[in-house]
Scaffold this motif. Sequence first.
Motif, PDB file in Angstrom:
ATOM      1  N   LEU A  29       0.671  -1.067   0.002  1.00 27.13           N
ATOM      2  CA  LEU A  29      -0.101  -0.098  -0.155  1.00 27.13           C
ATOM      3  C   LEU A  29       0.777   1.280   0.119  1.00 27.13           C
ATOM      4  CD1 LEU A  29      -2.549  -0.580   2.838  1.00 27.13           C
ATOM      5  CD2 LEU A  29      -3.116  -0.365   0.348  1.00 27.13           C
ATOM      6  N   LEU A  30       0.523   2.215  -0.694  1.00 23.02           N
ATOM      7  CA  LEU A  30       1.038   3.364  -0.636  1.00 23.02           C
ATOM      8  C   LEU A  30       0.150   4.278   0.366  1.00 23.02           C
ATOM      9  CD1 LEU A  30       3.154   5.874  -1.785  1.00 23.02           C
ATOM     10  CD2 LEU A  30       1.233   6.519  -3.164  1.00 23.02           C
ATOM     11  N   VAL A  31       0.569   5.055   1.392  1.00 24.05           N
ATOM     12  CA  VAL A  31      -0.216   5.349   2.426  1.00 24.05           C
ATOM     13  C   VAL A  31       0.220   7.038   2.568  1.00 24.05           C
ATOM     14  CG1 VAL A  31      -0.902   5.344   4.629  1.00 24.05           C
ATOM     15  CG2 VAL A  31      -0.433   3.362   3.589  1.00 24.05           C
ATOM     16  N   ILE A  32      -1.001   7.819   2.303  1.00 20.71           N
ATOM     17  CA  ILE A  32      -0.788   9.315   2.619  1.00 20.71           C
ATOM     18  C   ILE A  32      -1.338   9.782   3.715  1.00 20.71           C
ATOM     19  CG2 ILE A  32      -0.888  11.360   1.366  1.00 20.71           C
ATOM     20  CD1 ILE A  32      -1.282   9.941  -1.380  1.00 20.71           C
ATOM     21  N   ASN A  33      -0.994  10.680   4.541  1.00 18.92           N
ATOM     22  CA  ASN A  33      -1.547  11.331   5.672  1.00 18.92           C
ATOM     23  C   ASN A  33      -1.837  12.774   5.305  1.00 18.92           C
ATOM     24  OD1 ASN A  33      -2.062  12.446   8.141  1.00 18.92           O
ATOM     25  ND2 ASN A  33      -0.205  11.726   9.149  1.00 18.92           N
ATOM     26  N   LEU A  34      -3.029  13.164   5.306  1.00 17.16           N
ATOM     27  CA  LEU A  34      -3.470  14.349   4.369  1.00 17.16           C
ATOM     28  C   LEU A  34      -4.010  15.096   5.492  1.00 17.16           C
ATOM     29  CD1 LEU A  34      -4.146  16.052   1.955  1.00 17.16           C
ATOM     30  CD2 LEU A  34      -6.494  14.900   2.000  1.00 17.16           C
ATOM     31  N   MET A  35      -3.417  16.421   5.678  1.00 15.18           N
ATOM     32  CA  MET A  35      -3.659  17.428   6.887  1.00 15.18           C
ATOM     33  C   MET A  35      -3.720  18.576   6.343  1.00 15.18           C
ATOM     34  SD  MET A  35      -0.291  16.201   8.802  1.00 15.18           S
ATOM     35  CE  MET A  35       0.935  16.961   7.696  1.00 15.18           C
ATOM     36  N   SER A  36      -4.543  19.509   6.994  1.00 12.21           N
ATOM     37  CA  SER A  36      -4.902  20.930   6.781  1.00 12.21           C
ATOM     38  C   SER A  36      -5.798  21.673   7.919  1.00 12.21           C
ATOM     39  CB  SER A  36      -5.704  21.095   5.360  1.00 12.21           C
ATOM     40  OG  SER A  36      -7.085  20.972   5.486  1.00 12.21           O
ATOM     41  N   SER A  37      -5.865  22.955   7.728  1.00  9.06           N
ATOM     42  CA  SER A  37      -6.914  23.609   8.511  1.00  9.06           C
ATOM     43  C   SER A  37      -8.123  23.147   8.352  1.00  9.06           C
ATOM     44  CB  SER A  37      -6.830  25.001   8.215  1.00  9.06           C
ATOM     45  OG  SER A  37      -5.580  25.577   8.634  1.00  9.06           O
ATOM     46  N   PRO A  38      -9.196  23.487   9.123  1.00 11.63           N
ATOM     47  CA  PRO A  38     -10.634  23.031   8.849  1.00 11.63           C
ATOM     48  C   PRO A  38     -11.124  23.644   7.734  1.00 11.63           C
ATOM     49  CG  PRO A  38     -10.431  23.412  11.098  1.00 11.63           C
ATOM     50  CD  PRO A  38      -9.024  24.025  10.628  1.00 11.63           C
ATOM     51  N   GLY A  39     -11.765  22.957   6.790  1.00 12.27           N
ATOM     52  CA  GLY A  39     -12.321  23.632   5.975  1.00 12.27           C
ATOM     53  C   GLY A  39     -11.358  23.976   4.501  1.00 12.27           C
ATOM     54  N   ALA A  40     -10.113  23.394   4.519  1.00 12.70           N
ATOM     55  CA  ALA A  40      -9.351  23.931   3.403  1.00 12.70           C
ATOM     56  C   ALA A  40      -9.616  23.105   2.126  1.00 12.70           C
ATOM     57  CB  ALA A  40      -7.835  23.816   3.775  1.00 12.70           C
ATOM     58  N   GLY A  41     -10.291  21.960   2.247  1.00 12.93           N
ATOM     59  CA  GLY A  41     -10.789  21.271   1.230  1.00 12.93           C
ATOM     60  C   GLY A  41     -10.218  19.705   1.377  1.00 12.93           C
ATOM     61  N   LYS A  42      -9.795  19.052   2.164  1.00 11.46           N
ATOM     62  CA  LYS A  42      -9.369  17.546   2.407  1.00 11.46           C
ATOM     63  C   LYS A  42     -10.461  16.686   1.648  1.00 11.46           C
ATOM     64  CE  LYS A  42      -8.478  17.711   6.902  1.00 11.46           C
ATOM     65  NZ  LYS A  42      -8.905  19.214   6.910  1.00 11.46           N
TER      66      LYS A  42
END
Lengths: 220, 220
Positions: A29-42
């Motif tokens: 598996l390729l695993v990505i940890n996706l992060m941002s402020s609330p509401g940035a569009g994740k």
Amino acid sequence: MKISVVRNILEANDRIAQQNRDLFTENGLLVINLMSSPGAGKTSLLEKTIDALKDDVGIGIIEGDIQSTQDAERIARKGVPAVQINTGGECHLDGNMIRDAFKEFDFENMDLLIVENVGNLVCPAEFKVGEDFKAMILSVTEGDDKPSKYPLMFRESKVLLINKIDLLPYVDCSLDRIKEDSLKINPDLSIFEISCKTGEGLEEWYEWLRERIKNREVIS
Amino acid sequence: MKISVVRNILEANDRIAQQNRDLFTENGLLVINLMSSPGAGKTSLLEKTIDALKDDVGIGIIEGDIQSTQDAERIARKGVPAVQINTGGECHLDGNMIRDAFKEFDFENMDLLIVENVGNLVCPAEFKVGEDFKAMILSVTEGDDKPSKYPLMFRESKVLLINKIDLLPYVDCSLDRIKEDSLKINPDLSIFEISCKTGEGLEEWYEWLRERIKNREVIS
């Protein structure tokens, strides 16, 4: 004393994250940890990415939220498996939570696992979950001073997606300043300028991601 | 065990916050703890509020950031005293930090102290700093699902300022949903719809704030 407590928590988390990492690699598996402020569009980025890739890539999603299952429901409507983690107040995901969530997947035919972290530009950057790399989103509505004010996430990420560029005519935000300051913090950052609303810039992201999936480490 | 560590930290903080609170009351100060996601418009709201009130209200500002002094510099340009706290990684301000920062002020002629917290919709809501009340900003670009996803901050705040309403034509966001969901979590919330860019809605906020300053508790 408080610092040593925090350090112990981080070290314990690193060990569990490494166990997750081994498990992901075993399963190809390729695993990505996706992060941002609330509401940035994740979640919007995930919806678009799933639409573009799901015909030839096996995708699974882990949704991290303090409360509610709205995001997992949005992902499930796209026809890919999604597991919701409710942190119950915690401001970030950690290795333990991901280990438990991962058990819910039938990962035989999965190539890509994306972990959508809790919306928070600070704490998630400190906690590995076993990912190949971290990706972050910054929306132009948040302003161009964010790299210098929240440097850790920019330093820890391999990818920066600058989202909502369709709103650039209506906000005071310099893309050049974001890019310049981000690259000062992390010269290896791959930067994409995108709009999840109009689709602008997303093809480059999909192509980059396909390349990563193709070249991922597979042990079996 | 991790939970008891966290509980001890919160209880210790509550004690220090109460000491701050006593000190603020002795000095006749109204103190607001201002919180939001990164880039929702905290510093812009402060700039506007200072311009509107500084001729007849003594104002002091404490700026909380993980790193950099940009916000305190913006405030200092408005001609009011500003103290910058750099948390050095911490995701929120706490009672101790405010106690130390407060020593920097000459508070003889101060009526209002606003503490701009670190940009984070999660952690700052758990830590009192000695404030009379918490106020939060949500920008419409963050989306209308935020009250149900980050309920604690909505529950802890007395005031919700919905900012960037000038961008409503360009984003998918229902003001009605934000207000309805927020009031479900916290029926006592005072809600203002504002644009720090165009100035829309700010007069109501100034008026409400003036009333609070006039009626603040003063012991001397």
